[in-house]
Design an enzyme around this catalytic site. Sequence first.
Site, short mmCIF file in Angstrom:
data_model
loop_
_atom_site.label_atom_id
_atom_site.label_comp_id
_atom_site.label_asym_id
_atom_site.label_seq_id
_atom_site.Cartn_x
_atom_site.Cartn_y
_atom_site.Cartn_z
N ASN A 1 4.00 -0.09 -1.00
CA ASN A 1 3.81 0.21 0.42
C ASN A 1 2.33 0.43 0.67
OD1 ASN A 1 6.60 0.41 1.72
ND2 ASN A 1 6.81 1.52 -0.23
N GLU A 2 1.66 -0.64 1.00
CA GLU A 2 0.21 -0.61 1.18
C GLU A 2 -0.14 0.07 2.50
OE1 GLU A 2 -1.40 -1.13 -1.28
OE2 GLU A 2 -1.13 -3.04 -2.27
N PRO A 3 -1.43 0.39 2.70
CA PRO A 3 -1.85 1.04 3.94
C PRO A 3 -1.27 0.33 5.17
CG PRO A 3 -3.69 0.89 2.44
CD PRO A 3 -2.55 0.19 1.78
N THR B 1 -5.53 -3.23 -4.73
CA THR B 1 -4.38 -3.32 -5.63
C THR B 1 -4.49 -4.58 -6.48
OG1 THR B 1 -3.02 -2.23 -3.97
CG2 THR B 1 -1.85 -3.47 -5.66
#
Length: 636
Positions: A168-170, A187
């Site tokens: 769950n990236e920014p 990442t």
Amino acid sequence: MATSILDSGDRRPTARERFERIRTVEFSDSIHPSRQLAQEASVLIREATKENPFVMGLATGSTPVPFYRELIRLHREEGLSFRNVVTFNLDEYHGLRRDHPESYFRFMHDQLFDHVDLPADQIHIPDGTIDIDAVYDYCQDYERCIEQHGGIDLQILGIGRTGHIGFNEPGSAIDSPTRMIALDRLTRRDAAADFLGEANVPRFAITMGVGTIMRARRVVLMAWGENKAEIVSQAVEGPVTDIISASFLQHHENATFVVDETAATCLTRNRCPWLVGPVTWSPAMMRKAVVWLARKIKKPVLKLIDEDYNENGMADVLAEHGGAYDVNIGVFNQLQHTITGWPGGKPGADDSYRPERAIPIHKRVVVFSPEPQDAVVAMGGTLERLVQQGHDVTLICQTSGNLRVADMEARKFATILEDIATGSQAWPEQQSYARTIQGLLDQKGEFGIDPAPVRHLKGLILRGEARDAAEACSLNEIKIRFLDLPFYEDGRYRRFNLGENDITATASVLAELRPHQIFTTGDVADPSSLQALCFRALLEAWSRDENRPWFSQCRVWLYRGKEKPLADHEIDMAVPLSPIQLERKINAIRKFQSIRQDEWEAASLNRTNATNYDSLGMAEYEAIESFQMLRNPRPH
Ligand code: F6R
């Protein structure tokens, strides 16, 4: 008694934790909490039944590996069965086949599933090969499947440097579901070594959502190593924000962070302990606090006044030491005494306040470099000074570094060799060698693993460059040695296993060279990194030599690379470089052509050190290489 990880009990936060909005348990290392967590989880696993299985959410990456190892041990030695366990993995790269060496499917089987009695139909891992058009339905099914099993009882998490949990990236919302996501640049960069180049890292992944994770009844997030320290503190102490998805765990009823002491360094309880409670004002604590204050209010140390201390929670230091003037002078001198142009000690000088001893005048110095380029990048200028100041310096390249070398470099060599050999009737063996290398490179394709002959050739290419770089630092060719530690030669990044042979090889070089000074990497921020492993090999070797006469006279200095440079208050020796010296260092780094080492990045790090010292009120230098003294070299 050790604090329970899973049972938070009914207790109020301590003063230390006043700033922390998620329960955070700190341990001295990563192994003990991993074992403890596995043992606590095993109690719940044993209580599970066929009708009421224990549902675990699992993570990949280096963080949970010691936890999985303990689960395997519990299974083998203490009869822990996984028959009543159901697992759901957080994520998978999109576009990777299940048998790809970097797929999470393969990872989980290697690290856990193949070693326990968990039935295959109770394992769930998102399928990275799902067609793009089918991904949406597939993800909904994944969610439904979790619900059908009664939801997740215990969710295990790591944290990425972007603050991601799962992938769950920014920008991920608190109620986001399982879905496809584009991976963040950082990442992908962090995964670059695993995939042998950033270009090979997939761009997309399927991940459980933050919402999926938030529905788990218990969440444990583990974080090890200093390169997680900043993001851990933001998630635990900062505002809840979708820029850092781990911060959403502040809203979870039963979430615990488990961190080792290096991952905890940026929490207020460690970064500014004087803000949290009474501290002992040792010289090191004073330096840390005063540098922090000077940075915060952007003043040089000697210009700090009583009000600055009072207004920033440091009134007690004044009470103990008389006033700002005395405190400032004390810390200014401490900083000033770290600066030296004589990294091997200044002959004939009073060395009471110098970082290194004057005697012996000519020291035996051993510089360890995990991969051949590391030492030149971190301390090329100091290396040159040590040689020029008459010390007997040996550069030890611990590993061959062959994983860094691009395919095209090996191909270039093979092509030239083939051209030469084809033109000469007398060189059939060389011709066949060149063709073998080209054939092997063709066969392995884009994501393949280098076969041994290719790795060997790449190692030789890097060796040549290392010799050139050492020479550019004034080091004679015979003073560079290549250990080619075995753990590296048949390993992959983040999958290395240090062995007895690595430690013996390191120990024998120490016993032979009997150094007065060792320079080595302090880049242990990521405990699974190559640098951290090389450091461990050295510490293990070192501890075996404790009774030898040279041992008590040897000082160990740590250098750091770009990932986690030394903070100003951590520097024990600052070696200034003139513009010309910096130019020569840049030139030395340029010799590593086959690995595209960024010489400007190294130079800018050294320039930043100088600017920082300048802003604290020290003299203004062009660049500084910095070192920390290792005070208690003991392997964990
Ligand atoms: C992996 C995952 C990620 C990792 C994180 C940390 O399944 O969900 O969030 O936990 O990227 O990775 P490591 O542990 O390798 O530092």
